[in-house]
Design a protein around this motif. Structure first.
Motif, PDB file in Angstrom:
ATOM      1  N   ARG A 330       0.835  -1.211   0.000  1.00 33.01           N
ATOM      2  CA  ARG A 330       0.000   0.000   0.000  1.00 33.01           C
ATOM      3  C   ARG A 330       0.870   1.262   0.000  1.00 33.01           C
ATOM      4  NH1 ARG A 330      -1.442   2.771   4.310  1.00 33.01           N
ATOM      5  NH2 ARG A 330      -1.133   1.013   5.734  1.00 33.01           N
ATOM      6  N   LEU A 331       1.910   1.279   0.817  1.00 33.90           N
ATOM      7  CA  LEU A 331       2.788   2.447   0.871  1.00 33.90           C
ATOM      8  C   LEU A 331       3.539   2.641  -0.452  1.00 33.90           C
ATOM      9  CD1 LEU A 331       4.298   2.031   4.456  1.00 33.90           C
ATOM     10  CD2 LEU A 331       2.582   3.693   3.719  1.00 33.90           C
ATOM     11  N   LYS A 333       2.485   1.781  -3.423  1.00 31.29           N
ATOM     12  CA  LYS A 333       1.532   2.321  -4.404  1.00 31.29           C
ATOM     13  C   LYS A 333       1.351   3.825  -4.196  1.00 31.29           C
ATOM     14  CE  LYS A 333      -3.128   1.667  -6.258  1.00 31.29           C
ATOM     15  NZ  LYS A 333      -4.371   0.850  -6.192  1.00 31.29           N
ATOM     16  N   GLN A 334       1.204   4.241  -2.941  1.00 25.70           N
ATOM     17  CA  GLN A 334       1.010   5.659  -2.656  1.00 25.70           C
ATOM     18  C   GLN A 334       2.221   6.477  -3.106  1.00 25.70           C
ATOM     19  OE1 GLN A 334       0.267   5.690   1.563  1.00 25.70           O
ATOM     20  NE2 GLN A 334      -1.873   5.067   1.356  1.00 25.70           N
ATOM     21  N   ARG A 335       3.420   5.967  -2.814  1.00 27.76           N
ATOM     22  CA  ARG A 335       4.621   6.725  -3.143  1.00 27.76           C
ATOM     23  C   ARG A 335       4.833   6.797  -4.646  1.00 27.76           C
ATOM     24  NH1 ARG A 335       5.990  10.630  -1.221  1.00 27.76           N
ATOM     25  NH2 ARG A 335       5.663   9.620   0.806  1.00 27.76           N
ATOM     26  N   LYS A 337       2.605   6.520  -6.958  1.00 24.78           N
ATOM     27  CA  LYS A 337       1.549   7.360  -7.529  1.00 24.78           C
ATOM     28  C   LYS A 337       1.897   8.828  -7.346  1.00 24.78           C
ATOM     29  CE  LYS A 337      -3.490   7.890  -7.545  1.00 24.78           C
ATOM     30  NZ  LYS A 337      -4.773   7.417  -6.936  1.00 24.78           N
ATOM     31  N   ALA A 338       2.444   9.196  -6.186  1.00 17.86           N
ATOM     32  CA  ALA A 338       2.834  10.584  -5.930  1.00 17.86           C
ATOM     33  C   ALA A 338       3.954  11.023  -6.863  1.00 17.86           C
ATOM     34  CB  ALA A 338       3.261  10.750  -4.473  1.00 17.86           C
TER      35      ALA A 338
END
Length: 486
Positions: A330-331, A333-335, A337-338
């Protein structure tokens, strides 16, 4: 920089090798470069081979992409190229750059620049310069601030780039503060060149990076992404990654990396996650078979980023990180994506992070053929990379344990190969397709067909291939239990 006489002598020997490399490389591209230089001269303009092209020639690694600078503006450059270049393009025109192709060489010709930043904007404000020396001064590092004038081959090196190449050091033409203030991305480029070239940073450059790390926040995510990707795919990314953490740059765009520096408990109940991660990246690189694999390297870098959030200490003092692969995915994916990574690249890296723990437990003899099929099916096209990531993650210093893990994974790969040969695991499908399901159950296209298909796939994973009669009987039993047929 003060140096001992012995070091200076060594550098002089390096310079001799550098100069030999340059002569060899420049002679290779000289016909095209000299032709172009003569055309610009005939039109009343200067032309200089510059920047990375000169640096790479000196290092003996000049490719087929050549960078030039000129006092001609883009419209005039196009007129000079007309009838000579096999193709031209203007995608970089807003930055004063015209692209061209000739005899297999890709040429980028840029008007002298004096670009600057206003201290707030996230992209450079481009203004044309008037001379070579000003153009060289505005370049990022001394090793990129050298020029070869054409067609006379006059060499210009006002900031000691050749000496810095020989010393393998990264230094700025002016003060680092001035250079990084103009373009904060240059701090990340310094770490990237350290990774690509295996060079060291000049102490003043490193100090400025620490002092000005927060200025990286002015740069767009896309520009940071592109530089970081080049760093991670460099010859020595570990050197670059350490620089990102030590200077504080990682905190600005990849804080998960710095966050791996967990406090080690007094009884050393868990390994240093940060050092372990760098080892895994290094191991993964050693398993690459066809050049740098960004997806594999990024997955190796991010595979344990879920540990800080999941760390727990049991009453007996043991440390655990339950489900850190789920949190890590999850982390990640977030990073990513950012940082604006393409969705397909992000999906592959996230998939590997989420799967990297699946192998553990195999050596206890608990895996059935069904579990192996699911492992292969869940990995899909990532299976080859998952093999490499899992092997890279075995970093224990206990030789017996390391040997056992390697043997266990070798056994799993052999078992996968056997089942693949027997069942074509790469394309596991139910034994009946959608048309057969609709015909047997007498139902139209819709949700029931999808449910039936998924049930048959589960049977296929659990038991292996079924013949037609067995598959139809199994489907009818399921349909009766679901009240779909009598």
């Amino acid at each position: 920089m003060s140096e001992s006489p012995a070091a200076s002598a060594a550098d002089r020997r390096e310079l001799t090798a550098v100069q030999r490399n340059a002569v060899t490389e420049l002679l290779r591209v000289s016909p095209v470069a000299d032709e172009l230089g003569r055309r610009f001269a005939a039109a009343g303009h200067e032309l200089h081979l510059v920047g990375g092209s000169v640096r790479d020639a000196l290092l003996g690694r000049l490719g087929n992409d050549l960078d030039f600078c000129t006092d001609a503006e883009p419209d005039e450059t196009l007129r000079v190229l007309k009838g000579w270049a096999e193709a031209t393009w203007e995608t970089g025109r807003e930055f004063g750059t015209i692209g061209a192709q000739r005899r297999g060489l890709l040429l980028e010709i840029t008007t002298f620049r004096a670009e600057s930043y206003d201290g707030v904007s996230r992209n450079p404000v481009v203004a044309y310069g008037t001379n070579l020396m000003d153009d060289l001064r505005r370049r990022d590092f001394t090793i990129n601030a050298m020029a070869v004038s054409l067609p006379d081959h006059r060499f210009t090196d006002p900031y000691g780039g050749v000496d810095d190449l020989a010393a393998k050091v990264i230094r700025t033409p002016g003060t680092p503060q001035e250079s990084f203030g103009d373009d904060p991305l240059r701090m990340l480029r310094a770490a990237r060149f350290a990774a690509q070239l295996r060079f060291a940073l000049h102490p003043q450059v490193r100090a400025a990076m620490v002092q000005m790390a927060a200025d990286l926040d002015r740069i767009t995510a896309e520009r940071i992404r592109d530089e970081f990707t080049k760093l991670l795919c460099g010859a020595d990314p570990i050197r670059g990654l350490r620089l990102l953490v030590e200077t504080g740059l990682a905190d600005r765009f990849l804080p998960e990396l710095s966050g791996l520096k967990l406090e080690i408990d007094e009884h050393a109940q868990h390994k240093d996650v940060y050092e372990h991660t760098l080892t895994v990246v290094s191991n993964a690189i050693s398993l690459e078979s066809d050049g740098a694999d960004f997806v594999l390297r990024m997955a190796a870098l991010m595979h344990d980023v879920g540990k800080p959030a999941t760390k727990a200490v049991t009453p007996d003092g043991r440390v655990s990180f339950h489900h850190h692969e789920v949190v890590g995915a999850r982390l990640t994916k977030q990073r990513m994506k950012a940082l604006r990574y393409p969705k397909d690249v992000m999906t592959q890296v996230v998939g590997l992070v989420g799967l990297h723990l699946r192998f553990y437990g195999y050596g206890r003899g608990e895996w059935t053929d069904s579990a192996v099929r699911r492992y292969v099916t869940d990995a899909g096209d990532l299976l080859s990379r998952l093999h490499k990531l899992t092997r890279s993650d075995c970093t224990t210093r206990n030789r017996r344990k390391a040997a056992q893990l390697a043997a266990d994974y070798g056994a799993l790969e052999e078992r996968i190969a056997r089942l693949q040969a027997e069942e074509d695991l790469a394309r596991v499908r139910p034994d009946l397709d959608g048309n057969a399901i609709m015909e047997l159950l007498g139902v139209p296209p819709g949700p029931i067909v999808g449910r039936a298909w998924r049930h048959l796939k589960e049977l296929r994973l659990e038991h292996g291939p079924l013949d037609r009669d067995a598959a139809e009987a199994a489907l009818l039993r399921w349909a009766r239990a679901e009240g779909i047929v009598d």
